[in-house]
Design an enzyme around this catalytic site. Sequence first.
Site, PDB file in Angstrom:
ATOM      1  N   ARG A 105      52.509  41.613  29.515  1.00  0.00           N
ATOM      2  CA  ARG A 105      52.714  41.011  30.828  1.00  0.00           C
ATOM      3  C   ARG A 105      54.193  40.678  31.004  1.00  0.00           C
ATOM      4  O   ARG A 105      54.779  39.985  30.166  1.00  0.00           O
ATOM      5  CB  ARG A 105      51.872  39.738  30.969  1.00  0.00           C
ATOM      6  N   LYS A 120      56.791  39.153  33.823  1.00  0.00           N
ATOM      7  CA  LYS A 120      56.826  38.476  35.121  1.00  0.00           C
ATOM      8  C   LYS A 120      57.994  38.958  35.974  1.00  0.00           C
ATOM      9  O   LYS A 120      57.831  39.344  37.131  1.00  0.00           O
ATOM     10  CB  LYS A 120      56.943  36.955  34.910  1.00  0.00           C
ATOM     11  N   ASN A 148      49.874  44.952  32.261  1.00  0.00           N
ATOM     12  CA  ASN A 148      49.466  44.089  33.366  1.00  0.00           C
ATOM     13  C   ASN A 148      49.958  44.658  34.688  1.00  0.00           C
ATOM     14  O   ASN A 148      51.164  44.891  34.865  1.00  0.00           O
ATOM     15  CB  ASN A 148      50.022  42.677  33.152  1.00  0.00           C
ATOM     16  N   ASP A 149      49.040  44.906  35.583  1.00  0.00           N
ATOM     17  CA  ASP A 149      49.351  45.200  36.995  1.00  0.00           C
ATOM     18  C   ASP A 149      49.984  46.551  37.323  1.00  0.00           C
ATOM     19  O   ASP A 149      49.881  46.997  38.457  1.00  0.00           O
ATOM     20  CB  ASP A 149      50.298  44.124  37.575  1.00  0.00           C
ATOM     21  N   ASP A 152      40.549  36.774  43.159  1.00  0.00           N
ATOM     22  CA  ASP A 152      39.460  35.895  43.601  1.00  0.00           C
ATOM     23  C   ASP A 152      38.110  36.575  43.718  1.00  0.00           C
ATOM     24  O   ASP A 152      37.232  36.081  44.402  1.00  0.00           O
ATOM     25  CB  ASP A 152      39.840  35.244  44.946  1.00  0.00           C
ATOM     26  N   GLY A 171      44.486  28.499  28.600  1.00  0.00           N
ATOM     27  CA  GLY A 171      44.607  27.308  27.765  1.00  0.00           C
ATOM     28  C   GLY A 171      43.795  27.343  26.483  1.00  0.00           C
ATOM     29  O   GLY A 171      43.641  26.317  25.828  1.00  0.00           O
ATOM     30  N   CYS A 208      20.621   1.805  24.358  1.00  0.00           N
ATOM     31  CA  CYS A 208      21.971   1.818  23.770  1.00  0.00           C
ATOM     32  C   CYS A 208      21.885   1.668  22.250  1.00  0.00           C
ATOM     33  O   CYS A 208      22.600   2.343  21.500  1.00  0.00           O
ATOM     34  CB  CYS A 208      22.814   0.685  24.358  1.00  0.00           C
TER      35      CYS A 208
END
Length: 511
Positions: A46, A48, A76-77, A96, A154, A426
């Site tokens: 990738r 950018k 990528n892309d 999306d 993440g 509890c």
Amino acid sequence: MVAHSNIDYSLYLVTSRDTGILSPSNDYFHILEQALIGGVTIVQIREKDADTGEFIEVARKSKEICDRYKVPILINDRIDIALAIGAHGVHVGQKDMPVTTARRLLPKNSIVGIGSVWGTRTKKLTNPIVGVRGVGSILRILDGTDIKAVAIGGVKRANLLRTLHGAVSPTNHPLDGVAIVSDIMGAEDPRARCEALSTTLREFRDAFSSSSTSAFRPSTLTDNWSTDSIKHGVGELMQVLRASNPLVHQITNSVVTTQSANITLAVGGSPIMATTPEEMEDLAKYPGALLINIGTLTTENLDGMFKAGFFANVNKKPLVCDPVGVGATQFRKGTVSELLSTWQASVIKGNAGELAALAGSSEVDAKGVDSAGSFEDPIKFVKNLARRERCVIVLTGVTDYVSDGDRVVLLKNGHEMLGRITGSGCMLGSCIASFCGAAASVGEDLAVGRLVRGDMFLGAIAGILVLTIASERAVARNDVKGPGTFLPALIDEAAALKPEDIIDAAKIELA
Ligand SMILES: Nc1ncnc2c1ncn2[C@@H]1O[C@H](COP(=O)(O)OP(=O)(O)OP(=O)(O)O)[C@@H](O)[C@H]1O
Ligand SMILES: Cc1ncsc1CCO
């Protein structure tokens, strides 16, 4: 999304030459090679900001390195660059597109990236955080297709096992891999990092495939289990708990703190009721268990709950979640959902109102911390919820139901006096956490590839039987006149209970 067959997607490196990510001591191509030696199974290049010439140069040199390790490379892309260097495929970001549409449109052997699973440093999030549990729901949509799925966003060493464990559909459809950027590109030692990641991936896969049902079933009870084997298992666990005296860390509500600490001592645990976020990492290193009870939830004590659970998972400690009153307010609902998306509970316990709210069911209403009804088919309910939440579920009431998503046990001990004092649920959470801590102390052999050590199913059953049988013995005493004298007698009886008492009194049914 790319189209390609016979690729191992398990450790999917997405590269970056962003100086904000790369560790200053490492050069990009060195990192790539070290990552390949460490076990990366597929690489996506990738870029950018690079112009076409620079992108081709980086891609060509990266491909030479990947070829040396026979690892496929994707671009990528940029289809033009993929064609120019002879890459194995191209990643086209259909940002999306809902998975239901992808399911219809994608060609054979396609792969989808599901994310963002967690927050990420590598880009401003264009996709909302779906959370680990959200990945499971998306995987369900891919059932019956050969579309592969990797989790993106993440994922890192510290949360990998939690991600793999949680990101499985209720139909037992696991991820095919995880896509990682900064945890590899930014590592001081990318080879060691990838070796560690690969080990976790392999151990999880082995644990997952060796289990007849699912890898989350942290149970030693074999298929030959019976009411007798459960009773004896509980008796043994009582001895283990008293001998091992595990630290039972509890973040609980201000109504029940003292009685919860006392019942923990009575059954053989060592309570600590610590709430400050700064202490959580240290406390998680002690053998034992963690209980998180949201009875008097405040924004101030939330940070500690997030941190404590995270470190419990890192250390493979049992984590019992008691979502007290979760149906009562939107704040509680939202918070419990976030907590359960952050860490993985080993056991979730609640009354019918609480578990209905957690499951998003309107079948049973909640009345504050109490339940206002019961389920028509509690057996089916607990089984489904255990599968969805990937942990043991305890549904309390006159009869308690316990399920690991595969089996269901009905426990019929207890006394209505338990409903006349506050915090019996509890205290039950404290007992379950104590017994799960004991189970963890003898469960090392169950830990590989799993998020928790030990038999959480037996731990949950033991906690229930001990408290409910102690309640029957307390009510039978002459000095117990009502709820006020019942509470101390309950603690006394729990402390005095012997394994033989369980064997004599336990009322267990297997569903
Ligand atoms: N009427 C009853 N008969 C037998 N056992 C009971 C009865 N009521 C409660 N119990 C037992 O008490 C324990 C706590 O369950 P309960 O459903 O009362 O929790 P809870 O509603 O979360 O309690 P609290 O909000 O007071 O903490 C369970 O083990 C359950 O079996
Ligand atoms: C009464 C009460 N209110 C918040 S927590 C709690 C204890 C029983 O769940």
